[in-house]
Design a protein around this motif. Structure first.
Motif, PDB file in Angstrom:
ATOM      1  N   ASP A 116       0.861  -1.597  -0.008  1.00  0.00           N
ATOM      2  CA  ASP A 116       0.362   0.146  -0.121  1.00  0.00           C
ATOM      3  C   ASP A 116       0.883   1.428  -0.020  1.00  0.00           C
ATOM      4  O   ASP A 116       0.435   2.301  -0.778  1.00  0.00           O
ATOM      5  N   ASP A 117       2.113   1.165   0.158  1.00  0.00           N
ATOM      6  CA  ASP A 117       2.753   2.493   0.132  1.00  0.00           C
ATOM      7  C   ASP A 117       3.545   2.746  -0.694  1.00  0.00           C
ATOM      8  O   ASP A 117       4.407   3.508  -1.147  1.00  0.00           O
ATOM      9  N   THR A 118       3.605   1.388  -2.288  1.00  0.00           N
ATOM     10  CA  THR A 118       3.698   2.431  -3.571  1.00  0.00           C
ATOM     11  C   THR A 118       3.536   3.119  -4.170  1.00  0.00           C
ATOM     12  O   THR A 118       2.157   3.598  -4.222  1.00  0.00           O
ATOM     13  N   ALA A 119       4.681   3.610  -4.211  1.00  0.00           N
ATOM     14  CA  ALA A 119       3.804   5.460  -5.543  1.00  0.00           C
ATOM     15  C   ALA A 119       3.067   5.499  -6.187  1.00  0.00           C
ATOM     16  O   ALA A 119       3.960   4.160  -7.172  1.00  0.00           O
ATOM     17  N   LEU A 120       2.541   5.870  -6.879  1.00  0.00           N
ATOM     18  CA  LEU A 120       1.781   5.971  -8.182  1.00  0.00           C
ATOM     19  C   LEU A 120       2.310   6.388  -8.944  1.00  0.00           C
ATOM     20  O   LEU A 120       1.909   7.817  -8.855  1.00  0.00           O
ATOM     21  N   ALA A 121       2.597   5.990  -9.961  1.00  0.00           N
ATOM     22  CA  ALA A 121       3.396   7.232 -11.540  1.00  0.00           C
ATOM     23  C   ALA A 121       2.203   7.728 -12.218  1.00  0.00           C
ATOM     24  O   ALA A 121       0.573   6.427 -12.259  1.00  0.00           O
ATOM     25  N   ALA A 122       1.928   8.873 -12.682  1.00  0.00           N
ATOM     26  CA  ALA A 122       0.465   9.240 -13.885  1.00  0.00           C
ATOM     27  C   ALA A 122       0.394   8.192 -14.528  1.00  0.00           C
ATOM     28  O   ALA A 122      -0.724   7.546 -15.098  1.00  0.00           O
ATOM     29  N   THR A 123       1.064   7.505 -15.120  1.00  0.00           N
ATOM     30  CA  THR A 123       1.460   6.401 -16.573  1.00  0.00           C
ATOM     31  C   THR A 123       0.602   5.094 -15.617  1.00  0.00           C
ATOM     32  O   THR A 123       1.120   4.042 -16.393  1.00  0.00           O
ATOM     33  N   ASP A 124       0.247   4.330 -14.659  1.00  0.00           N
ATOM     34  CA  ASP A 124       0.208   3.491 -13.842  1.00  0.00           C
ATOM     35  C   ASP A 124      -1.616   3.044 -14.061  1.00  0.00           C
ATOM     36  O   ASP A 124      -1.918   4.338 -13.954  1.00  0.00           O
ATOM     37  N   VAL A 125      -1.306   1.885 -14.472  1.00  0.00           N
ATOM     38  CA  VAL A 125      -2.458   0.369 -14.103  1.00  0.00           C
ATOM     39  C   VAL A 125      -2.487   0.010 -13.391  1.00  0.00           C
ATOM     40  O   VAL A 125      -1.759  -0.513 -12.808  1.00  0.00           O
ATOM     41  N   VAL A 126      -3.696   0.591 -13.007  1.00  0.00           N
ATOM     42  CA  VAL A 126      -4.001   0.042 -11.068  1.00  0.00           C
ATOM     43  C   VAL A 126      -5.341  -1.186 -11.833  1.00  0.00           C
ATOM     44  O   VAL A 126      -6.793  -0.606 -12.201  1.00  0.00           O
ATOM     45  N   ASP A 127      -5.049  -2.388 -11.643  1.00  0.00           N
ATOM     46  CA  ASP A 127      -6.401  -3.514 -11.878  1.00  0.00           C
ATOM     47  C   ASP A 127      -6.641  -3.777 -10.066  1.00  0.00           C
ATOM     48  O   ASP A 127      -6.122  -4.032 -10.189  1.00  0.00           O
ATOM     49  N   VAL A 128      -8.343  -4.101 -10.471  1.00  0.00           N
ATOM     50  CA  VAL A 128      -9.079  -4.177  -9.128  1.00  0.00           C
ATOM     51  C   VAL A 128     -10.060  -5.476  -9.547  1.00  0.00           C
ATOM     52  O   VAL A 128     -11.104  -5.113 -10.303  1.00  0.00           O
ATOM     53  N   LEU A 129      -9.541  -6.791  -9.360  1.00  0.00           N
ATOM     54  CA  LEU A 129      -9.769  -7.901  -9.561  1.00  0.00           C
ATOM     55  C   LEU A 129     -10.580  -8.691  -8.270  1.00  0.00           C
ATOM     56  O   LEU A 129      -9.585  -8.952  -7.324  1.00  0.00           O
TER      57      LEU A 129
END
Length: 77
Positions: free
Chosen positions: A58-71
């Protein structure tokens, strides 16, 4: 801004298949989407949440280009 893609029951709970988010860590994103989409809050703890196809903390930084999948969990056989 990271893009979040929702699948199956997560998509039904949110009412869309994807959205752009402004949160800067995965934990912030999880809390924000659960608060904004109450139907998702009940299933989110059981979902696999992947950033770039990988499970991360959860402490992973997100970049503007990241894709996060909720499965959500899938049944199969």
């Amino acid at each position: 801004m990271p893009t979040v893609r929702y699948f199956a029951a997560a998509e039904e709970a949110v009412g869309r298949d994807e959205e752009s988010r402004a949160e800067t860590t995965l934990g912030e994103l999880r809390r924000a989407v659960a608060a904004e989409h109450p139907g998702l809050g009940g299933i989110l703890p059981r979902c696999a949440v992947l950033v770039g196809g990988e499970r991360v903390a959860d402490d992973t930084a997100l970049a503007a280009t990241d894709v996060v999948d909720v499965l959500p969990p899938f049944a199969g056989g």
